[in-house]
Design a protein around this motif. Structure first.
Motif, PDB file in Angstrom:
ATOM      1  N   TYR A   1      80.455  60.824   9.510  1.00 25.40           N
ATOM      2  CA  TYR A   1      79.156  60.403  10.013  1.00 25.40           C
ATOM      3  C   TYR A   1      78.072  61.334   9.468  1.00 25.40           C
ATOM      4  O   TYR A   1      78.168  62.552   9.582  1.00 25.40           O
ATOM      5  N   ALA A   2      77.068  60.732   8.877  1.00 26.15           N
ATOM      6  CA  ALA A   2      75.915  61.519   8.453  1.00 26.15           C
ATOM      7  C   ALA A   2      75.154  61.946   9.694  1.00 26.15           C
ATOM      8  O   ALA A   2      75.056  61.204  10.657  1.00 26.15           O
ATOM      9  N   SER A   3      74.649  63.154   9.703  1.00 27.95           N
ATOM     10  CA  SER A   3      73.965  63.659  10.895  1.00 27.95           C
ATOM     11  C   SER A   3      72.546  64.105  10.582  1.00 27.95           C
ATOM     12  O   SER A   3      72.182  64.350   9.427  1.00 27.95           O
ATOM     13  N   ASP A   4      71.801  64.242  11.639  1.00 27.18           N
ATOM     14  CA  ASP A   4      70.431  64.757  11.589  1.00 27.18           C
ATOM     15  C   ASP A   4      69.492  63.958  10.691  1.00 27.18           C
ATOM     16  O   ASP A   4      68.586  64.528  10.069  1.00 27.18           O
TER      17      ASP A   4
ATOM     18  N   LYS B   1      64.696  59.030  12.232  1.00 27.62           N
ATOM     19  CA  LYS B   1      64.639  57.588  12.403  1.00 27.62           C
ATOM     20  C   LYS B   1      63.657  56.996  11.401  1.00 27.62           C
ATOM     21  O   LYS B   1      62.575  57.504  11.202  1.00 27.62           O
ATOM     22  N   ARG B   2      64.051  55.899  10.813  1.00 30.74           N
ATOM     23  CA  ARG B   2      63.227  55.290   9.779  1.00 30.74           C
ATOM     24  C   ARG B   2      62.862  53.860  10.157  1.00 30.74           C
ATOM     25  O   ARG B   2      63.606  53.189  10.862  1.00 30.74           O
ATOM     26  N   ASN B   3      61.765  53.452   9.632  1.00 31.04           N
ATOM     27  CA  ASN B   3      61.319  52.073   9.838  1.00 31.04           C
ATOM     28  C   ASN B   3      62.179  51.156   8.977  1.00 31.04           C
ATOM     29  O   ASN B   3      62.277  51.348   7.777  1.00 31.04           O
TER      30      ASN B   3
ATOM     31  N   LEU C   1      73.170  40.606  11.448  1.00 32.06           N
ATOM     32  CA  LEU C   1      73.036  39.424  10.595  1.00 32.06           C
ATOM     33  C   LEU C   1      73.612  38.175  11.235  1.00 32.06           C
ATOM     34  O   LEU C   1      72.947  37.145  11.317  1.00 32.06           O
ATOM     35  N   HIS C   2      74.840  38.236  11.698  1.00 30.80           N
ATOM     36  CA  HIS C   2      75.537  37.043  12.170  1.00 30.80           C
ATOM     37  C   HIS C   2      75.491  36.858  13.684  1.00 30.80           C
ATOM     38  O   HIS C   2      75.568  35.735  14.165  1.00 30.80           O
ATOM     39  N   GLN C   3      75.411  37.967  14.427  1.00 31.74           N
ATOM     40  CA  GLN C   3      75.429  37.844  15.873  1.00 31.74           C
ATOM     41  C   GLN C   3      74.036  37.923  16.494  1.00 31.74           C
ATOM     42  O   GLN C   3      73.866  37.589  17.668  1.00 31.74           O
ATOM     43  N   GLY C   4      73.054  38.382  15.728  1.00 30.33           N
ATOM     44  CA  GLY C   4      71.678  38.420  16.207  1.00 30.33           C
ATOM     45  C   GLY C   4      71.422  39.434  17.311  1.00 30.33           C
ATOM     46  O   GLY C   4      70.494  39.277  18.109  1.00 30.33           O
ATOM     47  N   LEU C   5      72.231  40.495  17.375  1.00 31.80           N
ATOM     48  CA  LEU C   5      72.048  41.504  18.414  1.00 31.80           C
ATOM     49  C   LEU C   5      70.924  42.462  18.044  1.00 31.80           C
ATOM     50  O   LEU C   5      70.681  42.729  16.868  1.00 31.80           O
ATOM     51  N   ASP C   6      70.259  43.011  19.057  1.00 29.99           N
ATOM     52  CA  ASP C   6      69.259  44.038  18.777  1.00 29.99           C
ATOM     53  C   ASP C   6      69.956  45.399  18.731  1.00 29.99           C
ATOM     54  O   ASP C   6      71.166  45.509  18.960  1.00 29.99           O
ATOM     55  N   ASN C   7      69.193  46.453  18.423  1.00 33.63           N
ATOM     56  CA  ASN C   7      69.798  47.762  18.221  1.00 33.63           C
ATOM     57  C   ASN C   7      70.499  48.303  19.464  1.00 33.63           C
ATOM     58  O   ASN C   7      71.551  48.945  19.359  1.00 33.63           O
TER      59      ASN C   7
ATOM     60  N   THR D   1      75.040  55.782  19.456  1.00 32.92           N
ATOM     61  CA  THR D   1      73.661  55.848  19.929  1.00 32.92           C
ATOM     62  C   THR D   1      72.787  54.828  19.205  1.00 32.92           C
ATOM     63  O   THR D   1      73.110  54.382  18.100  1.00 32.92           O
ATOM     64  N   LYS D   2      71.656  54.496  19.830  1.00 29.84           N
ATOM     65  CA  LYS D   2      70.707  53.581  19.202  1.00 29.84           C
ATOM     66  C   LYS D   2      70.177  54.173  17.898  1.00 29.84           C
ATOM     67  O   LYS D   2      69.979  53.457  16.914  1.00 29.84           O
ATOM     68  N   GLY D   3      69.950  55.483  17.899  1.00 21.99           N
ATOM     69  CA  GLY D   3      69.482  56.141  16.683  1.00 21.99           C
ATOM     70  C   GLY D   3      70.477  56.019  15.548  1.00 21.99           C
ATOM     71  O   GLY D   3      70.093  55.847  14.382  1.00 21.99           O
ATOM     72  N   ARG D   4      71.754  56.122  15.882  1.00 19.80           N
ATOM     73  CA  ARG D   4      72.805  55.981  14.863  1.00 19.80           C
ATOM     74  C   ARG D   4      72.820  54.556  14.297  1.00 19.80           C
ATOM     75  O   ARG D   4      73.019  54.345  13.101  1.00 19.80           O
ATOM     76  N   VAL D   5      72.588  53.565  15.158  1.00 22.42           N
ATOM     77  CA  VAL D   5      72.514  52.170  14.711  1.00 22.42           C
ATOM     78  C   VAL D   5      71.360  52.001  13.726  1.00 22.42           C
ATOM     79  O   VAL D   5      71.518  51.387  12.667  1.00 22.42           O
ATOM     80  N   GLU D   6      70.195  52.539  14.077  1.00 19.51           N
ATOM     81  CA  GLU D   6      69.038  52.438  13.195  1.00 19.51           C
ATOM     82  C   GLU D   6      69.335  53.053  11.838  1.00 19.51           C
ATOM     83  O   GLU D   6      68.960  52.509  10.793  1.00 19.51           O
TER      84      GLU D   6
END
Length: 200
Positions: A110-113, A116-118, A157-163, A173-178
């Motif tokens: 896992y990449a760390s630190d 958060k990016r747009n 893409l396929h399930q349409g879930l948010d972060n 974490t949500k940040g990791r998803v982003e």
């Protein structure tokens, strides 16, 4: 929340949360509707992680059997039924694979630190009109992702879930998803831009 009469034959216009409340009361028809409504999404998600059709179908069957047996406990306080079913299926698949000493490696690097990016450009990849050649190209690009990047992108893409829902399903974490989706999007765009010239 008011529940509609449960003596009807068709539950097509009943919400997922209403179905769960009816299932808690032992309504088999509501349970069948929940299964019918979400089976394809669960199957598609399962197949995006593992290539065994029989394995995925068995895990979905296990999920709904457990759901029915423990319906009074499992279906309480759910906010997103779809996300709940996806995370439950994911856990069943992972547990089953461990029991069978599966060979599939899990990407533990896992990449760390990362800041958060747009990532607002991610939808441009899927909203653009894609020819058959472009579809093959996108598939190649998806296959170039790490396992975790691909899973996060597939859920978007396929399930349409948010972060937040993706974080819940993947248990990160949500940040990791982003971060995963940002890097997946960059990778896909890079692969497409590099190979698109050969298609034209």
């Amino acid at each position: 929340m008011p529940i509609r009469e449960n003596n009807r034959k068709d539950y097509g216009d009943v919400s997922d949360l209403e179905l769960c409340l009816l299932i808690q009361r032992g309504d088999e028809k509501a349970f069948s509707e929940l299964f019918r409504r979400h089976y394809n999404a669960l199957y598609q998600y399962g197949m995006s992680l593992y290539s065994s059709e029989a394995f995925i179908k068995d895990c979905i069957q296990t999920l709904f059997l457990r759901l029915w047996r423990k319906r009074k406990f499992y279906l309480k306080d759910i906010q997103s039924v779809k996300a709940y079913l996806l995370v439950s299926l994911r856990r069943i698949m992972l547990r089953d694979k461990k029991k069978r000493a599966a060979r599939k490696e899990r990407n533990s690097e896992y990449a760390s630190d990362f800041t958060k990016r747009n990532h607002t450009t991610e939808q441009s990849i899927i909203t653009r009109e894609i020819t058959e050649e472009r579809k093959a190209l996108l598939e190649t690009a998806l296959n170039s992702l790490t396992k975790r990047q691909k899973e996060a992108f597939e859920l978007r893409l396929h399930q349409g879930l948010d972060n937040e829902e993706i974080a819940y399903v993947m248990e990160i974490t949500k940040g990791r998803v982003e971060d995963l989706i940002y890097h997946a999007t960059r990778r896909i765009k890079k692969v497409i831009s590099q190979r698109a010239e050969n298609i034209r």
